[in-house]
Design a protein around this motif. Structure first.
Motif, PDB file in Angstrom:
ATOM      1  N   GLY A   1       0.717  -1.298   0.093  1.00  0.00           N
ATOM      2  CA  GLY A   1       0.084   0.088  -0.139  1.00  0.00           C
ATOM      3  C   GLY A   1       0.937   1.283  -0.262  1.00  0.00           C
ATOM      4  N   GLU A   2       2.111   1.053   0.000  1.00  0.00           N
ATOM      5  CA  GLU A   2       2.991   2.341  -0.072  1.00  0.00           C
ATOM      6  C   GLU A   2       3.756   2.445  -1.468  1.00  0.00           C
ATOM      7  N   GLY A   3       4.317   3.432  -1.598  1.00  0.00           N
ATOM      8  CA  GLY A   3       5.101   4.001  -2.533  1.00  0.00           C
ATOM      9  C   GLY A   3       6.622   3.273  -2.382  1.00  0.00           C
ATOM     10  N   LEU A   4       7.512   3.117  -3.423  1.00  0.00           N
ATOM     11  CA  LEU A   4       8.618   2.853  -3.473  1.00  0.00           C
ATOM     12  C   LEU A   4       9.562   3.590  -2.346  1.00  0.00           C
TER      13      LEU A   4
ATOM     14  N   TYR B   1      18.508  13.512 -18.926  1.00  0.00           N
ATOM     15  CA  TYR B   1      17.946  13.152 -17.601  1.00  0.00           C
ATOM     16  C   TYR B   1      18.682  11.991 -17.024  1.00  0.00           C
TER      17      TYR B   1
ATOM     18  N   PHE C   1       8.383  11.922 -13.254  1.00  0.00           N
ATOM     19  CA  PHE C   1       8.755  10.878 -13.847  1.00  0.00           C
ATOM     20  C   PHE C   1       7.207  10.067 -13.908  1.00  0.00           C
TER      21      PHE C   1
ATOM     22  N   TYR D   1       5.543   6.137 -14.415  1.00  0.00           N
ATOM     23  CA  TYR D   1       5.934   4.718 -14.580  1.00  0.00           C
ATOM     24  C   TYR D   1       4.638   4.040 -14.799  1.00  0.00           C
TER      25      TYR D   1
ATOM     26  N   LEU E   1       9.262   3.082 -17.529  1.00  0.00           N
ATOM     27  CA  LEU E   1       9.204   4.477 -17.569  1.00  0.00           C
ATOM     28  C   LEU E   1       8.362   4.849 -18.778  1.00  0.00           C
TER      29      LEU E   1
ATOM     30  N   THR F   1       8.957  11.676 -18.978  1.00  0.00           N
ATOM     31  CA  THR F   1       9.404  12.501 -18.191  1.00  0.00           C
ATOM     32  C   THR F   1       9.004  13.877 -18.255  1.00  0.00           C
TER      33      THR F   1
ATOM     34  N   ASN G   1       9.511  18.298 -17.055  1.00  0.00           N
ATOM     35  CA  ASN G   1       9.881  19.349 -15.923  1.00  0.00           C
ATOM     36  C   ASN G   1       8.737  20.262 -15.847  1.00  0.00           C
TER      37      ASN G   1
ATOM     38  N   ILE H   1       2.465   4.773 -11.598  1.00  0.00           N
ATOM     39  CA  ILE H   1       3.324   5.260 -10.384  1.00  0.00           C
ATOM     40  C   ILE H   1       3.890   6.739 -10.921  1.00  0.00           C
TER      41      ILE H   1
ATOM     42  N   ARG I   1      10.942  14.256  -8.479  1.00  0.00           N
ATOM     43  CA  ARG I   1      12.415  14.315  -7.839  1.00  0.00           C
ATOM     44  C   ARG I   1      12.590  15.630  -7.762  1.00  0.00           C
TER      45      ARG I   1
ATOM     46  N   GLN J   1      14.836  11.128  -5.768  1.00  0.00           N
ATOM     47  CA  GLN J   1      13.484  10.705  -6.551  1.00  0.00           C
ATOM     48  C   GLN J   1      12.794   9.974  -5.388  1.00  0.00           C
TER      49      GLN J   1
ATOM     50  N   PHE K   1       8.606   8.209  -4.675  1.00  0.00           N
ATOM     51  CA  PHE K   1       7.645   7.420  -5.550  1.00  0.00           C
ATOM     52  C   PHE K   1       6.372   7.823  -4.906  1.00  0.00           C
ATOM     53  N   GLY K   2       5.108   7.677  -5.390  1.00  0.00           N
ATOM     54  CA  GLY K   2       3.904   7.793  -5.147  1.00  0.00           C
ATOM     55  C   GLY K   2       3.436   6.267  -4.853  1.00  0.00           C
ATOM     56  N   PRO K   3       2.126   6.179  -4.031  1.00  0.00           N
ATOM     57  CA  PRO K   3       1.707   4.737  -3.860  1.00  0.00           C
ATOM     58  C   PRO K   3       1.255   4.147  -5.134  1.00  0.00           C
TER      59      PRO K   3
END
Lengths: 114, 113
Positions: free
Chosen positions: A41-44, A99, B34, B36, B46, B49, B51, B93, B97, B102, B104-106
């Motif tokens: 349930g969480e992000g990385l 990037y 980003f 994903y 990915l 990307t 900005n 996801i 950054r 970086q 990450f969202g859930p």
């Protein structure tokens, strides 16, 4: 192109067992290497990283050493806990079109039982 | 640590409809975002990307007219899946950054019927 290969899971262990999750990579140049962890349930979340050959990343009892000669970055922990149950992703970073981007492995699920 | 939210966490929609996914960085400014996509038992791939204030750069094989990305501010980015089809069903996801870190969202689970 870049790629990351990690062992398939799930890896099932008893509490206090030794953990190894293998990770090998293919990349041009000198990438940085990472291990991310994803709890349900969480992000990385970044677990640890190494930016050059022979560097050892460590955090929360987990360790991984950047081995350029074997292109590996295996994750280890001496004694796992139930709370370590999660999915672990090995990744490398590279610069593409200006990037810095991450290339991930498929993830390895770890299940630790009491 | 930094907090990233995604909304909705799960969405089910009919084929042909559009779905918008929001990603917010709650306590930092994201100079780069980003996006994903993750299929079952596959790695994160990915998609694009972006900005803040600029057009997104899409990875090869990702249709820019189908996956619309807006990064209008340093704390908000959206991904809109237009005319969704069952093959778009996946886990999306976002990953903002800040400087050199970086996050990450859930994730958002999209199911297209």
């Amino acid at each position: 192109g870049n790629s990351v290969t990690q062992m398939e899971g799930p890896v099932t262990l008893s509490e206090e067992a030794f953990l190894t999750i293998n990770c090998t990579y293919t990349a041009t140049g000198y990438p940085s290497l990472f291990w991310y962890v994803q709890y349900p349930g969480e992000g990385l979340q970044l677990l640890l990283k190494a930016t050059k050959a022979d560097d050892k990343g460590s955090n929360k009892g987990f360790e991984a050493t950047y081995r350029k000669e074997t292109t590996s970055f295996h994750l280890e922990k001496g004694s796992v806990q139930v709370s370590d149950s999660a999915v672990y992703f090995c990744a490398l970073s590279s610069v593409n079109s200006g990037y810095s981007t991450l290339t991930f492995g498929k993830g390895t699920m770890l299940l630790v039982s009491p | 640590g930094a907090v990233v939210s995604q909304h909705p966490s799960r969405v089910i929609c009919k084929s042909g409809t559009s779905v918008k996914i929001e990603c917010r960085s709650l306590d930092f400014q994201a100079t780069t975002m980003f996006w994903y996509r993750q299929f079952p038992k596959q790695s994160l791939m990915l998609m694009a990307t972006s900005n803040e204030g600029s057009k997104a750069t899409y990875e090869q094989g990702v249709e820019k007219d189908k996956f619309l990305i807006n990064h209008a501010s340093l704390t908000l980015s959206t991904l809109t899946v237009t005319s969704a089809h069952p093959e778009d069903s996946s886990f999306y996801i976002c990953s903002p950054r800040s400087i050199d870190t970086q996050y990450f969202g859930p994730g958002t689970r999209l199911t297209v019927l």
